[in-house]
Every structure is written in structure tokens, then in C-alpha cells.
Design a protein around this motif. Structure first.
Motif, PDB file in Angstrom:
ATOM      1  N   ILE A 186       0.854  -1.186   0.000  1.00 22.93           N
ATOM      2  CA  ILE A 186       0.000   0.000   0.000  1.00 22.93           C
ATOM      3  C   ILE A 186       0.889   1.234   0.000  1.00 22.93           C
ATOM      4  CG2 ILE A 186      -1.727   1.331   1.265  1.00 22.93           C
ATOM      5  CD1 ILE A 186      -2.903  -1.222   2.279  1.00 22.93           C
ATOM      6  N   ASP A 187       0.755   2.043  -1.040  1.00 16.18           N
ATOM      7  CA  ASP A 187       1.550   3.266  -1.182  1.00 16.18           C
ATOM      8  C   ASP A 187       3.042   2.975  -1.073  1.00 16.18           C
ATOM      9  OD1 ASP A 187      -0.895   4.538  -1.322  1.00 16.18           O
ATOM     10  OD2 ASP A 187      -0.893   5.105   0.791  1.00 16.18           O
ATOM     11  N   GLY A 188       3.463   1.820  -1.607  1.00 16.51           N
ATOM     12  CA  GLY A 188       4.875   1.471  -1.624  1.00 16.51           C
ATOM     13  C   GLY A 188       5.378   0.798  -0.359  1.00 16.51           C
ATOM     14  N   LYS A 189       4.524   0.662   0.667  1.00 14.33           N
ATOM     15  CA  LYS A 189       4.918  -0.014   1.902  1.00 14.33           C
ATOM     16  C   LYS A 189       4.239  -1.374   1.953  1.00 14.33           C
ATOM     17  CE  LYS A 189       5.457   4.301   4.452  1.00 14.33           C
ATOM     18  NZ  LYS A 189       5.067   5.084   5.658  1.00 14.33           N
ATOM     19  N   GLU A 190       4.940  -2.374   2.470  1.00 15.12           N
ATOM     20  CA  GLU A 190       4.400  -3.727   2.383  1.00 15.12           C
ATOM     21  C   GLU A 190       4.418  -4.459   3.725  1.00 15.12           C
ATOM     22  OE1 GLU A 190       7.692  -6.588   0.754  1.00 15.12           O
ATOM     23  OE2 GLU A 190       7.664  -4.754  -0.458  1.00 15.12           O
ATOM     24  N   GLU A 191       3.597  -5.503   3.805  1.00 12.76           N
ATOM     25  CA  GLU A 191       3.500  -6.350   4.985  1.00 12.76           C
ATOM     26  C   GLU A 191       3.041  -7.729   4.527  1.00 12.76           C
ATOM     27  OE1 GLU A 191       3.413  -6.966   9.300  1.00 12.76           O
ATOM     28  OE2 GLU A 191       4.293  -5.475   7.977  1.00 12.76           O
ATOM     29  N   LEU A 192       3.588  -8.783   5.112  1.00 15.99           N
ATOM     30  CA  LEU A 192       3.225 -10.145   4.745  1.00 15.99           C
ATOM     31  C   LEU A 192       2.214 -10.696   5.745  1.00 15.99           C
ATOM     32  CD1 LEU A 192       3.891 -12.400   2.705  1.00 15.99           C
ATOM     33  CD2 LEU A 192       5.596 -13.237   4.315  1.00 15.99           C
ATOM     34  N   HIS A 193       1.126 -11.253   5.246  1.00 15.01           N
ATOM     35  CA  HIS A 193       0.069 -11.803   6.096  1.00 15.01           C
ATOM     36  C   HIS A 193      -0.052 -13.307   5.865  1.00 15.01           C
ATOM     37  CE1 HIS A 193      -2.132  -8.036   7.396  1.00 15.01           C
ATOM     38  NE2 HIS A 193      -1.171  -7.599   6.626  1.00 15.01           N
ATOM     39  N   TYR A 194      -0.385 -14.044   6.929  1.00 14.31           N
ATOM     40  CA  TYR A 194      -0.602 -15.484   6.816  1.00 14.31           C
ATOM     41  C   TYR A 194      -1.977 -15.831   7.348  1.00 14.31           C
ATOM     42  CZ  TYR A 194       4.436 -15.911   6.125  1.00 14.31           C
ATOM     43  OH  TYR A 194       5.700 -15.790   5.642  1.00 14.31           O
ATOM     44  N   ASN A 195      -2.510 -16.918   6.865  1.00 14.90           N
ATOM     45  CA  ASN A 195      -3.754 -17.465   7.391  1.00 14.90           C
ATOM     46  C   ASN A 195      -3.480 -18.789   8.080  1.00 14.90           C
ATOM     47  OD1 ASN A 195      -4.981 -15.871   4.777  1.00 14.90           O
ATOM     48  ND2 ASN A 195      -6.290 -15.838   6.575  1.00 14.90           N
ATOM     49  N   SER A 196      -4.238 -19.059   9.128  1.00 17.18           N
ATOM     50  CA  SER A 196      -4.076 -20.319   9.852  1.00 17.18           C
ATOM     51  C   SER A 196      -4.687 -21.477   9.065  1.00 17.18           C
ATOM     52  CB  SER A 196      -4.749 -20.224  11.227  1.00 17.18           C
ATOM     53  OG  SER A 196      -4.166 -19.208  11.989  1.00 17.18           O
ATOM     54  N   PRO A 197      -4.160 -22.694   9.230  1.00 13.08           N
ATOM     55  CA  PRO A 197      -4.739 -23.857   8.549  1.00 13.08           C
ATOM     56  C   PRO A 197      -6.173 -24.112   9.000  1.00 13.08           C
ATOM     57  CG  PRO A 197      -2.566 -24.348   9.411  1.00 13.08           C
ATOM     58  CD  PRO A 197      -2.974 -23.030   9.997  1.00 13.08           C
ATOM     59  N   LYS A 198      -6.971 -24.680   8.111  1.00  9.92           N
ATOM     60  CA  LYS A 198      -8.355 -25.038   8.421  1.00  9.92           C
ATOM     61  C   LYS A 198      -8.491 -26.557   8.417  1.00  9.92           C
ATOM     62  CE  LYS A 198     -10.359 -20.948   8.626  1.00  9.92           C
ATOM     63  NZ  LYS A 198     -11.102 -20.479   9.823  1.00  9.92           N
ATOM     64  N   ASP A 199      -9.693 -27.016   8.766  1.00  8.69           N
ATOM     65  CA  ASP A 199      -9.938 -28.441   8.633  1.00  8.69           C
ATOM     66  C   ASP A 199     -10.353 -28.726   7.190  1.00  8.69           C
ATOM     67  OD1 ASP A 199     -12.590 -27.654   8.388  1.00  8.69           O
ATOM     68  OD2 ASP A 199     -13.005 -27.962  10.504  1.00  8.69           O
ATOM     69  N   ASN A 200     -10.954 -29.860   6.911  1.00  6.01           N
ATOM     70  CA  ASN A 200     -11.219 -30.233   5.517  1.00  6.01           C
ATOM     71  C   ASN A 200     -12.535 -29.692   4.983  1.00  6.01           C
ATOM     72  OD1 ASN A 200     -12.929 -31.781   6.985  1.00  6.01           O
ATOM     73  ND2 ASN A 200     -12.343 -33.757   6.087  1.00  6.01           N
ATOM     74  N   LYS A 201     -13.062 -28.628   5.601  1.00  6.07           N
ATOM     75  CA  LYS A 201     -14.268 -28.006   5.099  1.00  6.07           C
ATOM     76  C   LYS A 201     -13.933 -26.757   4.283  1.00  6.07           C
ATOM     77  CE  LYS A 201     -17.163 -29.546   8.976  1.00  6.07           C
ATOM     78  NZ  LYS A 201     -18.055 -29.106  10.088  1.00  6.07           N
ATOM     79  N   HIS A 202     -14.867 -26.390   3.456  1.00  6.18           N
ATOM     80  CA  HIS A 202     -14.716 -25.176   2.655  1.00  6.18           C
ATOM     81  C   HIS A 202     -15.370 -24.024   3.418  1.00  6.18           C
ATOM     82  CE1 HIS A 202     -14.143 -24.128  -1.866  1.00  6.18           C
ATOM     83  NE2 HIS A 202     -13.690 -23.172  -1.080  1.00  6.18           N
ATOM     84  N   TYR A 203     -14.583 -22.985   3.753  1.00  2.00           N
ATOM     85  CA  TYR A 203     -15.104 -21.846   4.502  1.00  2.00           C
ATOM     86  C   TYR A 203     -15.199 -20.631   3.583  1.00  2.00           C
ATOM     87  CZ  TYR A 203     -14.380 -24.489   8.789  1.00  2.00           C
ATOM     88  OH  TYR A 203     -14.435 -25.439   9.774  1.00  2.00           O
ATOM     89  N   TYR A 204     -16.376 -20.029   3.538  1.00  6.16           N
ATOM     90  CA  TYR A 204     -16.609 -18.892   2.658  1.00  6.16           C
ATOM     91  C   TYR A 204     -16.648 -17.583   3.465  1.00  6.16           C
ATOM     92  CZ  TYR A 204     -18.078 -22.684  -0.429  1.00  6.16           C
ATOM     93  OH  TYR A 204     -18.122 -23.834  -1.164  1.00  6.16           O
ATOM     94  N   HIS A 205     -16.646 -16.465   2.748  1.00 10.37           N
ATOM     95  CA  HIS A 205     -16.767 -15.129   3.361  1.00 10.37           C
ATOM     96  C   HIS A 205     -15.712 -14.894   4.433  1.00 10.37           C
ATOM     97  CE1 HIS A 205     -20.602 -15.280   1.314  1.00 10.37           C
ATOM     98  NE2 HIS A 205     -21.004 -16.266   2.075  1.00 10.37           N
ATOM     99  N   GLN A 206     -14.502 -15.355   4.200  1.00  6.98           N
ATOM    100  CA  GLN A 206     -13.431 -15.206   5.174  1.00  6.98           C
ATOM    101  C   GLN A 206     -12.653 -13.892   4.950  1.00  6.98           C
ATOM    102  OE1 GLN A 206     -12.680 -17.692   7.771  1.00  6.98           O
ATOM    103  NE2 GLN A 206     -14.789 -18.054   7.099  1.00  6.98           N
ATOM    104  N   VAL A 207     -12.356 -13.183   6.043  1.00  7.80           N
ATOM    105  CA  VAL A 207     -11.470 -12.022   5.964  1.00  7.80           C
ATOM    106  C   VAL A 207     -10.037 -12.552   5.934  1.00  7.80           C
ATOM    107  CG1 VAL A 207     -10.673  -9.926   7.099  1.00  7.80           C
ATOM    108  CG2 VAL A 207     -13.098 -10.523   7.165  1.00  7.80           C
ATOM    109  N   LEU A 208      -9.425 -12.503   4.772  1.00  6.44           N
ATOM    110  CA  LEU A 208      -8.089 -13.057   4.588  1.00  6.44           C
ATOM    111  C   LEU A 208      -6.991 -12.041   4.877  1.00  6.44           C
ATOM    112  CD1 LEU A 208      -8.677 -14.993   1.239  1.00  6.44           C
ATOM    113  CD2 LEU A 208      -8.961 -15.818   3.589  1.00  6.44           C
ATOM    114  N   LEU A 209      -7.350 -10.783   4.793  1.00 13.44           N
ATOM    115  CA  LEU A 209      -6.358  -9.732   4.972  1.00 13.44           C
ATOM    116  C   LEU A 209      -7.060  -8.483   5.471  1.00 13.44           C
ATOM    117  CD1 LEU A 209      -3.504  -8.824   2.574  1.00 13.44           C
ATOM    118  CD2 LEU A 209      -5.104  -7.050   3.244  1.00 13.44           C
ATOM    119  N   GLU A 210      -6.434  -7.776   6.393  1.00 11.02           N
ATOM    120  CA  GLU A 210      -7.040  -6.571   6.962  1.00 11.02           C
ATOM    121  C   GLU A 210      -5.976  -5.501   7.194  1.00 11.02           C
ATOM    122  OE1 GLU A 210      -8.317  -6.061  11.294  1.00 11.02           O
ATOM    123  OE2 GLU A 210     -10.234  -6.426  10.260  1.00 11.02           O
ATOM    124  N   LYS A 211      -6.255  -4.282   6.759  1.00 11.63           N
ATOM    125  CA  LYS A 211      -5.381  -3.137   7.011  1.00 11.63           C
ATOM    126  C   LYS A 211      -6.231  -2.018   7.584  1.00 11.63           C
ATOM    127  CE  LYS A 211      -1.607  -3.341   5.477  1.00 11.63           C
ATOM    128  NZ  LYS A 211      -0.383  -3.893   6.110  1.00 11.63           N
TER     129      LYS A 211
END
Length: 288
Positions: free
Chosen positions: A115-140
């Protein structure tokens, strides 16, 4: 720096700021987050679909970015899927916060947002074997409220699963725009006349207004006006702001004032009138 904004009508004044004191612009990046479900945007946010024309993709087709529509589990029934990795999306947005919405499935993925030339690396935690929708994967959050450029990189998923990008959440009053790293500065100073039309020999008040800033303690302002049609009549101070110094208008209609907040409690952090100016109409026509 010069910031211009013209008001329609007979009284339009171009204002130039030559010095800003006490200006503080800070960007706060959120740390690594765990994804969480957000079916609808929270209050103060608005959601933008992955199909929005202002979102750019680095490569479309094959196993990079492709569309999967008519799927009720996703926002507006569509999603963009990245079958490989090291691809990105890009866009500009106005506001002070950003979220990326997608889907997860027993994997650990990573995203690098710039964002505006500045960066940050984000990770998501592992899930179980279900498909999860509408997940917030990244937040600033905590960004300065203005236009920002953003590019989000999607990296390899553990287990070989795909990236699923569904939507973006931004400020409810924000606007999504095409990606552009060159952003025009926000309007900082403006003249707002109480009337846009006056008669000859009639006096009008015009406010010097400051906006789109934080922690402003003082201003050195130069104003240029058409002195063939307008005559400067004087000032009127406002509560919390002191007129430290003024210089009489020059022969070509340039006026300079120096203003300061009265104590720390009056430091400007939102839109505020700094000073009232008085002008008299002396000739028919349109004045800048």
C-alpha cells in the motif's frame, strides 16, 4: 505545494498554501491475522465484488486468474480463482481501511500487500477439511484517510489448493479506482464563500477552510483574488484560531496571513474554518 478548487458562481478564489506546520501522516499496518467469517460488511464498511472493473489482475486465463460464476456460496455469486501462485490483484481506494474477502480450505496461505509502496506479509491459519466462505483473509486499518494504491500478491498454498478471491471491503464512503501509483494530493485548503453571487457594493464573507489533515498547529497562507472586481475589507477571527500576522494586499491582489491554534486543544484534526475574509464587490463580472 499548490491546491486549487474552484467554486461555481461569481465569487471564486484560488488559494495557495506555502507552509504546513505540525503535519503528521502515519500508516499503521495490521499484523498477521487469523481469517474469520464476515458474510456482510460491518457498519462503516462497504463491500465491492471481485467483478468490479477497477480491480486489475496480472494475468487472466489458464491456471492463473479465472472466473467461477453462479455460485451462491460467494458474494454476488462470483469468485476469482488463482490456480497457481505468485500472482496479484491491484487497485486504488479512498479511505483508511481495507479488507480482502475470500474462501479457505485446510491450508495455510500467504499474501503480501503493498500500500503506497509499503508492504507487509500476512498469513492465514490452517483449516480443517471443510470449505469456509466469506473469510477475511487480509485486513489493514489505521491508514490515513485519503486515496491509496494497493497491490496484493497471492503465494503458494500448502497442499496445492487454489486461492479464492471473492470481494473487497473499504470505508463506506470510499471509492474504488483503477490502479495508479501517482496519486494527486488531497485538497487541504479551500475558500468557501457564504454567497456565490453578490451585487456591486455588497459585502460577502468567505471562509478559509482546512480539511484532509491531522495535527495542524499553524498555517502560512497566501490568497490571490481579482482586485479589479473585489475589494478586501478585512478579517474576522474564529474561536480557537489566532491571526498571528497579516500583510496588506499587494497591487496584484495577493494577501498573506499566518494563523496558529490557541493551545494543544485547538490543534486541527478535522475540517475546520480557520479565518473569515470580507470582500466587497466593486465591479460586475466573474471574479477568481
Amino acid at each position: 505545494m499548490k491546491f486549487f478548487r474552484e467554486k461555481k458562481g461569481i465569487l471564486r478564489i484560488a488559494l495557495v498554501t506555502s507552509l504546513l506546520l505540525g503535519l503528521s501522516c502515519s500508516t499503521v499496518f495490521a499484523g498477521t491475522i487469523k481469517s474469520f467469517e464476515l458474510v456482510n460488511p460491518e457498519e462503516g464498511w462497504t463491500r465491492i465484488d471481485d467483478t468490479d472493473k477497477n480491480i486489475g489482475f496480472d494475468k487472466v486465463g489458464d491456471s492463473s486468474w479465472y472466473s467461477s460464476g453462479n455460485t451462491t456460496a460467494y458474494y454476488n455469486g462470483s469468485v476469482r480463482i488463482c490456480g497457481t501462485y505468485d500472482h496479484y490483484i491491484q487497485f486504488n481506494f479512498t479511505g483508511d481501511k481495507l479488507r480482502m474477502i475470500g474462501a479457505t480450505q485446510f491450508w495455510k496461505g500467504s499474501y503480501r500487500v503493498v500500500i503506497d509502496g509499503k508492504e507487509e506479509l500476512h498469513y492465514n491459519s490452517p483449516k480443517d477439511n471443510k470449505h469456509y466462505y466469506h473469510q477475511v483473509l487480509l485486513e489493514k486499518t489505521g491508514l490515513e484517510y485519503k486515496e491509496h494504491s494497493a497491490r496484493i500478491y497471492f503465494y503458494r498454498m500448502e497442499g496445492g489448493y487454489t486461492n479464492e478471491f471473492d470481494a473487497l471491503d473499504i470505508d463506506k464512503n470510499g471509492v474504488l479506482k483503477p490502479y495508479n501509483t501517482v496519486i494527486k494530493p488531497s485538497e487541504i485548503l479551500n475558500i468557501e464563500p457564504e454567497k456565490t453571487k453578490i451585487k456591486v457594493n455588497q459585502t460577502v464573507t468567505a471562509n478559509i477552510v482546512i480539511d484532509n489533515i491531522k495535527e495542524i498547529a499553524a498555517e502560512d497562507v497566501r490568497i490571490k483574488f481579482d482586485n479589479t472586481k473585489l475589494k478586501f475589507e478585512g478579517f474576522e477571527e474564529v474561536e480557537g484560531v489566532k491571526l498571528v500576522k497579516s500583510i496588506e494586499p499587494t497591487a496584484n491582489g495577493e494577501l498573506r496571513v499566518i494563523l496558529a491554534s490557541k493551545g494543544s486543544s485547538n490543534i486541527v484534526n478535522a475540517k475546520k474554518v480557520l479565518l473569515k475574509l470580507k470582500f466587497k464587490g466593486i465591479q460586475k463580472g466573474e471574479a477568481l
